[in-house]
Every structure is written in structure tokens, then in C-alpha cells.
Scaffold this motif. Structure first.
Motif: not given
Lengths: 416, 254
Positions: A1, A6, A9-10, A12-13, A16-17, A19, A140-143, A149, A179
């Protein structure tokens, strides 16, 4: 490969992220709103004064006892609770008829408020037509505490169009771990321009940090002062206000407020002992809606905040300032709004001659053919008096043209 | 430390359960006495040539769960299997329903505790192989059995969790899937899985795509690099969501 594949791909990942979906930039993150129904025959105001109001509306939570106030343990409201509370806010706004309102703690897409876009809701259910919004808490999400959200922030609503809106980021708290800071509020000044006025002016809306213990609030207030000084130096007119989370200089009580019952250090916001001069620059350089003399002569009548809905207001945290030499008049802290929010709205009339959305009309010099002595002698019926002369008290824009309360073709509104 | 544990549980909830459940799944079996285990995917036991049992063993204390895959048809071109799964997520959800950091579900007093909820999933998978590529369309139905009234404030409103929770609360939910796997050579493999999810009483669309590229390391181990991309029309807006992940898998024979 192939190694390059690789790597590609990494890339691109991770490209677009996003999170957490909580990054801001100043211009793009201001959202413009319009009321869903604005008929061409709508009444527009053309008067010498415009009521301006600031109100921390506590995300339409009314006097529900939420966990962060330490009076209760509620977290998420139901749809009907939010709508009922918003209706109460709208009823008050309609009754007061402000031309511009500065709102803090207004939600547009939060689980705690059943995902109701409160800016749009208020535009659709009041006389106000235009709005701008800048988020100060967008995750997007408060834990934590099941919040999920959250999208909450500052908004400016107006009867006339708002342009050149900008979200000015304020310094972040430095007394939190990385955090917590990531999921915490990112305060801002929301700034917008109103040009449909004979005196075009900027509106600035701020909500400073309530709970910081590291001087962040001072930096945020200083940032506001810097912004106002800059506008002032450029000869621009502004109205600035919001929830400064600060008491006025000379306040008789600076700590141990009876409504502050939280023991958790994260939610302690009742010690202003070392902050008594933080608003000195604002009071010294600009015109407040409620002067320091007025405030100090009867502090209690100007208190605008309490966390205890069953008690009385305990401190003043909400302000309006302008650099226009006419200043404000008819200022009022609306303490009859206890059931609607943990803050009382503060309103005042700004004496800028307004010429809102004239359409095919333009403005001539105000008061050109009217006697200037109206302060002593009064104005004809249908006119109101300003320091510079008499003006029609109201005009209405219709499809056929503009109709004023008196002789519209006289001195103020002329057909182009 | 106490708070970190809950954050870890939440991350594990997302990555450990929901992502691998959409990674390539075929009608084929692992083989008698064979085992498969990984960081993110369930542990699989080959019981008989046409019967596998799988479970997320490390989560079984907080989410008792088990799935059984069995053959229902076989011919020259197609293998067909069925997979029946059971899960009881209530203990984990109640751990996550708390105040403070790590509180994922709100402990609103007027909502009450997260209800007892049993999830049953029935899946039909067909697999055919053309050359070195395997194609596996699938269809599954999710049913949720719960006590008490449904309150949508109990849903975890996160793009990766929402459709799974709504499927359980508002079931039945249906999922149409299509997986594709290709052996590139003796060491490299790529796979992709697409699912369209339809939830009872909802007109909103939910879509998920997961893809991996894996490389064998030695006889037993593989390293997997992949992502899950989801799109959904949620109450909190239409959203795309992308999560990259890395997994290590061990397959061996006992």
C-alpha cells in the motif's frame, strides 16, 4: 500500500473533522435574522426618540429554578414551558415598544430550550423586524449535567435593518483546566450598525463573565471600553449595553448578597469588593442611561438582578451607555418583570432624530421651519419636542407612501 | 479521576458500541473454535461452522449484551445468515444520568430515572463474492421494550448516538445496509459499510458510512484505520459528523 495514500486518507479524515463544532471567527459567525412576516405596509417609526432596551432574558427560563442558581435542579425545559416564557417576554417587549433591544443569554439551538430558535421566535411575535445573533456558548455536546447541545449568545433586535455585524471575541477565563475551558462559554461583544437613521449609530451588546476569579471580567470590560473609545475617536455614534456582571462605582453593598446561596466556587458571583472601580471609565467618558447620581440616590430602585425569584432585586448589573451628547432620557429599570427572568430590563429613550426606512422619501434638516422654542412653549398637536425643535411624533410607511401625524410635507419628511 | 471515568465511559459508549456495529458485517462465519477480539469491536466466538456468538465483553457489566449469528440459507452464489442481538443499556445510561462533569443524560426531576430498556435487534445478511470482493446487503429491525412514558429529554442528542437511541425508544426502526470488502493482497484489506436508517414515526433521514483499511501484522493481528461518517436530520439541526478511529484486532484459533 502506498504511503502517500495513507497520508492522504489521514489528512482528509482530520481536515473534515470538527469534533466539537465550536470554533468561531468574527464575521462569519454572526447570523442575520428577519421576521418571517414583514408587510410593506408595516408601521415604521419616525420620531425624535427611540426606546433602547437591554435585557438578559435567561434563555427564556423565566423563574424556573435551575441547577446553576442552586435554587433547584431543573436542567431542560419542555417546549410548552419555553413557549409560555417567550410569550411573556414578547408581551412585555410589545408593551414597551423598544426600537432596538439588546438581548443576552438567548438560545437558538439548545436542548435545554427544546431547540426553539428564540431570536426568530421573538422577531415573529413582536413588532421587531431585524436581528443579529452571535453565539457565546456553542457546543455540539456538553458532557456535563446532561446539557447536551448548546447554542446560546447575544442578540440585537431592531425595527430597522442591521448591517456590518461583527462578533468581537473577548478574553477567555484562564482559571479553568483545558477541557473545561473547551466546553465553556466564549464571551463576545456583538456589534452592528443602524444606518436607517438621520444619525446612523453602532449598537454594541456585551455579556461579561459572571464567575471568573482571575480578572477575566476586567479584561472583558476593558475590551469594551477600547472598542467604544475607538468608535468615539472616529466620530461614530454608539449605544452600548448589556449585562456587565458588575456593580456601579460607589455601590453600598459589594458582597454577601442574600440571594447568592451557591457553595460551589464555580458559581460564586457575589463578591465585588475588589471591583468597585471597574466601570469608572465607562461612567467618566460616556453617558449612562441611569446616571451615577441617580443610582446612588436610590440604589434599590435601579437593581436589575436577583437569582431568587421570590425575593427582590439585589444589585445592578445591566447598563446602557452612549456617546451622543443628547444622552438618554426616560430611563427605567423595569423591576415589575420579576417572573420573566433573573434580570430586569433597562430601557431609555435615545434622542437621535430617527428616519427609519424612508423608502421613496428622504429627510430634510430636522425642525427647519419649526420654532426652536418648543422646550418652553411646546409643540403643535401631533409634534413632539426635542432640544433642536419639533418633529412629527410618528410616521407610517404604506404602499402609497408615508403618512405622518401632522404636516408631513412641512419640515421633516419630503418626497424625493 | 472520578470525572474522567465518566468521560471515558461516554467515549467508550460512542466508539466501543456504535462505530463497530456498522463496520463491515457479512453472512460468513469465523469458524469453529476461532476467536476474534479487538479494542473497538465485539469479541466473537466461533461455536459451530454456521454459528457465531459475539459480545462486548468489557461492557457486559454496564450493558449486558449478546448476539447470535446463524446460517439460514446457502447456495452456490449467496450465503444468507441471520443475527439476533439483545442488549440492556439501562445500567450504563443511569451511570451517565448525573449532575456535574460527565453527566450525559440530564437528571431532570420531572423526567425521572432512565427507564428499564431492552433492545432486540434482528438482522438478515446476504453475502456473495465476486473475485476478491465480497458484497453483503443487509436488513435489520430494532425493537425497544421499555417501561414508562417516553420523554425525549432522555435521548442523548449526539449525532452518533441519536439514531440508535431513538430506534430503541421509538422502535421499530429499520436499517438497510450494504457492505463491501476487498482483499487487496495477502496483507491489506479495505471494507466499507453504508446504512440508511428509518425510525418509526419519524420522516427524518439518517445515514451512516463506515470504512476501514486494515493491514495484517503477523498471523494473528491486524491494525485497522477507519472512519465513521454520519448524516442525520436531528432536532438540533441537519448534521454531518465524522469520527476517525484506529483499532487493533486479534484473530486466532483455540
Amino acid at each position: 500500500m502506498n504511503k502517500n495514500i495513507i497520508i492522504l486518507i489521514s489528512c482528509l479524515i482530520f481536515t473534515f473533522c470538527d469534533p466539537f463544532g465550536d470554533s468561531f471567527n468574527n464575521i462569519d459567525d454572526v447570523i442575520y435574522y428577519e421576521a418571517s412576516s414583514m408587510s410593506s405596509g408595516q408601521i415604521l417609526f419616525l420620531s425624535a426618540h427611540h426606546k433602547v432596551m437591554t435585557w438578559n432574558v435567561k434563555f427564556g427560563g423565566g423563574r424556573i429554578d435551575f441547577w446553576f442558581d442552586c435554587y433547584g435542579d431543573r436542567i431542560h425545559m419542555t417546549t410548552s414551558e419555553v413557549e409560555d416564557n417567550l410569550q411573556a417576554l414578547a408581551d412585555f417587549i410589545i408593551e414597551q415598544e423598544p426600537s432596538v433591544i439588546l438581548l443576552q443569554e438567548i438560545d437558538v439551538n439548545s436542548k435545554r430550550t427544546a431547540y426553539i430558535d428564540q431570536v426568530q421566535w421573538l422577531l415573529d411575535n413582536t413588532h421587531l423586524n431585524y436581528g443579529v445573533y452571535a453565539s457565546q456558548w456553542q457546543n455540539q455536546f456538553v458532557p456535563s449535567d446532561g446539557l447536551g447541545p448548546v447554542d446560546s449568545g447575544n442578540a440585537i433586535l431592531s425595527i430597522s435593518p442591521l448591517t456590518n455585524a461583527e462578533r468581537i471575541s473577548l478574553p477567555l477565563r484562564s482559571d479553568q483546566d483545558a477541557i473545561t475551558r473547551h466546553f465553556y462559554l466564549k464571551r463576545n461583544i456583538l456589534k452592528a450598525y443602524i444606518s436607517a437613521s438621520l444619525t446612523p449609530f453602532w449598537v454594541l451588546n456585551i455579556h461579561t463573565s459572571a464567575f471568573s476569579q482571575d480578572g477575566t471580567k476586567k479584561k472583558q470590560i476593558d475590551r469594551l471600553v477600547d472598542e467604544l473609545d475607538g468608535l468615539n475617536m472616529m466620530g461614530e455614534t454608539f449605544i452600548a449595553g448589556g449585562d456587565l456582571n458588575e456593580i456601579p462605582p460607589g455601590s453600598s453593598q459589594t458582597s454577601d448578597f442574600q440571594d447568592s446561596i451557591c457553595q460551589d466556587e464555580d458559581f460564586l458571583a457575589d463578591d465585588y469588593d475588589d471591583e468597585t472601580n471597574w466601570l469608572d471609565d465607562l461612567y467618566a467618558n460616556y453617558y449612562p442611561a441611569i446616571s451615577l447620581d441617580n443610582y446612588l440616590s436610590d440604589e434599590e430602585s435601579q437593581f436589575s438582578h436577583t437569582t431568587n425569584g421570590d425575593g427582590f432585586w439585589t444589585r445592578k448589573l445591566d447598563y446602557l451607555f452612549t456617546n451622543h451628547p443628547n444622552g438618554f432620557s426616560n430611563s427605567e429599570t423595569h423591576q415589575n418583570t420579576m417572573p420573566l427572568s433573573d434580570h430586569a430590563p433597562v430601557s431609555a429613550d435615545a434622542y437621535f432624530f430617527g428616519c427609519w426606512d424612508l423608502g421613496s422619501y428622504s429627510c430634510s434638516e430636522p425642525g427647519a421651519s419649526i420654532e426652536y422654542s418648543c422646550i418652553e412653549e411646546g409643540c403643535p398637536e401631533g409634534y413632539i419636542c426635542d432640544s433642536a425643535g419639533c418633529y412629527p411624533s410618528q410616521c407610517y410607511c404604506t404602499e402609497e407612501g408615508m403618512i405622518c401625524t401632522e404636516d408631513c410635507g412641512g419640515s421633516v419628511c419630503v418626497s424625493e | 479521576m472520578y470525572q474522567s471515568r465518566y468521560i471515558f465511559l461516554f467515549v467508550y459508549l460512542i466508539i466501543g458500541i456504535l462505530i463497530p456495529s456498522t463496520i463491515f458485517d457479512s453472512a460468513e462465519f469465523i469458524g469453529v473454535k476461532s476467536r476474534s477480539n479487538s479494542l473497538l469491536q465485539p469479541k466473537i466466538y466461533g461455536i459451530r461452522p454456521n454459528l457465531d456468538i459475539s459480545t462486548y465483553a468489557s461492557l457486559s457489566l454496564v450493558i449486558p449484551n449478546i448476539s447470535v449469528k446463524y446460517r439460514i440459507n446457502n447456495n452456490d452464489k449467496w450465503q444468507m445468515s441471520a443475527k439476533t442481538g439483545f442488549a440492556y443499556p439501562t445500567p450504563l445510561m443511569r451511570l451517565l444520568q448525573r449532575n456535574g462533569t460527565g453527566g450525559i443524560i440530564a437528571p431532570d426531576p420531572d423526567v425521572g430515572d432512565f427507564p428499564n430498556l431492552i433492545i432486540i435487534k434482528q438482522k438478515i445478511i446476504a453475502t456473495t463474492t465476486i473475485g476478491t470482493t465480497t458484497f453483503s446487503p443487509s436488513f435489520d429491525v430494532t425493537l425497544g421494550f421499555r417501561e414508562g412514558q417516553f420523554d425525549d429529554r432522555l435521548i442523548i442528542d449526539h449525532p452518533l448516538v441519536y439514531s440508535a437511541m431513538m430506534s430503541a425508544f421509538r422502535g421499530p426502526a429499520y436499517s438497510l445496509g450494504f457492505a463491501c470488502e476487498k482483499e487487496l493482497n495477502s496483507k491489506w484489506r479495505i471494507a466499507t459499510q453504508n446504512n440508511f436508517i428509518f425510525i418509526n414515526g419519524e420522516r427524518n433521514k439518517h445515514f451512516r458510512n463506515s470504512s476501514i483499511i486494515s493491514r495484517k501484522i503477523g498471523k494473528k493481528y491486524s491494525i485497522l484505520l477507519g472512519y465513521t461518517l454520519s448524516y442525520g436530520e436531528y432536532p438540533f439541526g441537519d448534521q454531518w459528523y465524522l469520527v476517525p478511529f484506529i483499532d487493533i484486532q486479534k484473530v486466532w484459533k483455540k
